[in-house]
Write an enzyme that holds these catalytic residues in place. Structure first.
Site, PDB file in Angstrom:
ATOM      1  CB  VAL A 160     -28.484 -38.815  10.796  1.00  0.00           C
ATOM      2  CG1 VAL A 160     -27.615 -37.625  10.082  1.00  0.00           C
ATOM      3  CG2 VAL A 160     -29.849 -38.169  11.018  1.00  0.00           C
TER       4      VAL A 160
ATOM      5  CG  ASP B 260     -26.896 -34.461  19.139  1.00  0.00           C
ATOM      6  OD1 ASP B 260     -25.714 -35.391  19.454  1.00  0.00           O
ATOM      7  OD2 ASP B 260     -27.978 -34.782  19.007  1.00  0.00           O
TER       8      ASP B 260
ATOM      9  N   GLY C 151     -27.306 -40.330  18.026  1.00  0.00           N
ATOM     10  CA  GLY C 151     -27.385 -38.991  17.845  1.00  0.00           C
ATOM     11  C   GLY C 151     -27.511 -38.384  16.661  1.00  0.00           C
ATOM     12  CD  GLU C 152     -24.582 -39.200  13.340  1.00  0.00           C
ATOM     13  OE1 GLU C 152     -25.521 -39.799  12.495  1.00  0.00           O
ATOM     14  OE2 GLU C 152     -23.574 -39.567  13.459  1.00  0.00           O
ATOM     15  N   GLY C 153     -29.473 -36.278  15.475  1.00  0.00           N
ATOM     16  CA  GLY C 153     -31.042 -36.191  14.923  1.00  0.00           C
ATOM     17  C   GLY C 153     -31.712 -37.380  14.303  1.00  0.00           C
TER      18      GLY C 153
END
Lengths: 337, 337
Positions: free
Chosen positions: A90, A162, A304-306
């Site tokens: 991200v 997240d 993940g991680e946005g």
């Protein structure tokens, strides 16, 4: 009940869209996105978001030691370091697209000392509550405080991400509880669990739903029984953004599960949300359908991680540019037409 | 036969992708895209394209006066002015994403005087050849010259766009001829023709294919009989880009029909191409399948002008950023792991 985006701006933006010097409907999803953005901003044409801010809510999950993930719980801490160093997926996407990243450690299993850290890991939801009632309220307020700070920093589009091994398990449970569907409809492979892991994960979610019982009907109790500190914070964040009238671009299962929960906490949240990326997790699609949202991208990202939301940010800017800069048919037609 | 992208760089990029500190396959389509870009550039990690240049090939089409389009032929000239003024859809997208736009009038039906203007409109392909053989060769060279100029200006990613009422009809004919499929499989509604128009358009393409007969088997004859000056130029452009080893991001039906034709002219073109956006035209999907390409976006855009390729440019940059900037697992693991 949250104040909805401006119906007047939405109507005016729709009229402008129809008056552009392009074939009818030629802007496709970017036309709809521009109209949504105009409604959120209360202005036509909308401004392209220039201060886009992502908060990555991190936490550990008791279920991670029960065979629901392809990775051991210790990876959460390692990934926290990678994100903090700007070396995660991200981070790379955010630099490419001019998005500010903030890492919020709400519930990683270590001594933090930071005011936003609610607890060391959250409970294994099939065996115990994820949080106490007081911790749930605290985590919701942590998320709201983060949203307020990001808005004070000038955010005109908020994203949530997240981080935390095992987090798709409580997120799937929140979706199942929110939609009233059984575990097998919402559970996916997360970062890549095998068939046996998928079966264990489904059993864990089913057991958690049975344990929670009727408490799943209340969104706060739902977060307490089935969620986690980081997920409760993300729910508080998106609710606060909607309350403040700042649009939100959602990412994958965690962000969407939290938006669904926020919508249950206070109806009207979803109207302030757009969806960035289709997750491979079935629970995300089900929850998006309930929220009336359709993702912009479907690239198979599982970072993940946005990351799925960050990847979609240029499309939001493109939508604003199209609605604002394309000539009107009336300007193009000869004066005697 | 065109020299393929570097197999060595492709292999090395695939190894790097597998060594990143992310779950296996977590970069999805962006992982594949980064590997392709690395192979095209012959370096790992690949550089994010910073000088992205679009050429919009414009022309009129004799079929436009035969009921195949929702718009009259005169709209081509009006849209030429809108693009020239920077007020078209692709202009807005290009500004948002830092893409240079060049308008190349190859065959609009007016006195141009410009050296790149091949003729005033192209023939109505169901009744007559689109071009003379000499004009086809001239238009191919116009496209090649434009590619050389854009590469000399520093292009590290080339895009082609189209402008001209009626152009989906010859483009569909090129796809049908290239794939050996009947008209009804490739004809779509273009800018929005109704059922009667769709039937007329299908009949025009079928009649054109019958008129061309066995000449459709030769790609140059195919452009002469079924194409147009602007489509021949776009085919020459993508072939020249591939010859020069510069990657190309394709747009909709016109760009893909021209890439398919270029691949027939000189095998190996497709390996230098990626696909930006899924068109609503069925011919584009069929041709992409033949070329082994899968679009990055599916947003329902029907703007033409290269807009679907421009909209996808941030994804190419994102792919380069991910492959280049994400930490390697070996860097993240503790030293004793």
């Amino acid at each position: 009940m949250i104040t909805p985006p401006s119906a007047e701006a939405r109507r005016e933006a729709g009229e402008r869209l129809g008056a552009l010097a392009v074939p009818a409907g030629a802007l496709g999803r970017l036309g709809e996105l521009g109209v949504w953005l105009a409604a959120c901003q209360g202005q036509v044409p909308p401004a392209a978001p220039s201060n886009v801010r992502l908060a990555v809510f991190a936490g550990d999950h008791g279920v991670a030691t029960h065979g629901v993930s392809a990775y051991p719980a210790a990876v959460t801490g390692a990934m926290l370091g990678v994100v903090a160093q700007g070396r995660s997926g991200v981070d790379a996407l955010a630099r490419a697209h001019g998005v500010h990243v903030r890492l919020v450690d709400v519930g990683v299993d270590h001594e933090s000392g930071h005011a936003l850290h609610v607890r060391r890991g959250s409970g294994a939801i099939h065996l115990e509550d994820a949080l106490t009632h007081a911790e749930t309220l605290q985590a919701l307020e942590v998320g709201a405080a983060v949203a307020r700070e990001e808005i004070a920093a000038g955010a005109d589009l908020l994203l949530s991400g997240d981080l935390g091994i095992g987090n798709t398990t409580p997120a799937a449970a929140l979706v199942a509880a929110g939609l009233g569907v059984p575990a097998e409809q919402v559970v996916g492979r997360g970062t890549g669990v095998d068939d046996a892991g998928l079966a264990r994960k489904t059993a864990v979610v089913e057991q958690a739903l049975q344990r929670a019982g009727a408490r799943a009907d209340d969104p706060v109790d739902c977060l307490t029984a089935l969620g986690s500190a980081d997920l409760a914070a993300a729910a508080g964040y998106v609710r606060e953004a909607a309350r403040a009238g700042v649009p939100v671009l959602l990412d994958g299962l965690m962000a969407v599960a939290c938006a669904l929960t926020a919508e249950r906490l206070e109806p009207g949240v979803a109207a302030w949300c757009a969806a960035g990326h289709r997750s491979t997790e079935p629970g995300q699609s089900l929850a998006l359908e309930k929220l009336g949202l359709e993702p912009l991208l479907d690239l198979g990202l599982r970072l993940g991680e946005g990351s799925g939301a960050v990847a979609a940010v240029p499309l939001v800017r493109a939508a604003a540019a199209l609605l604002g800069e394309v000539a009107l048919l009336a300007e193009v037609l000869p004066p005697d037409a």
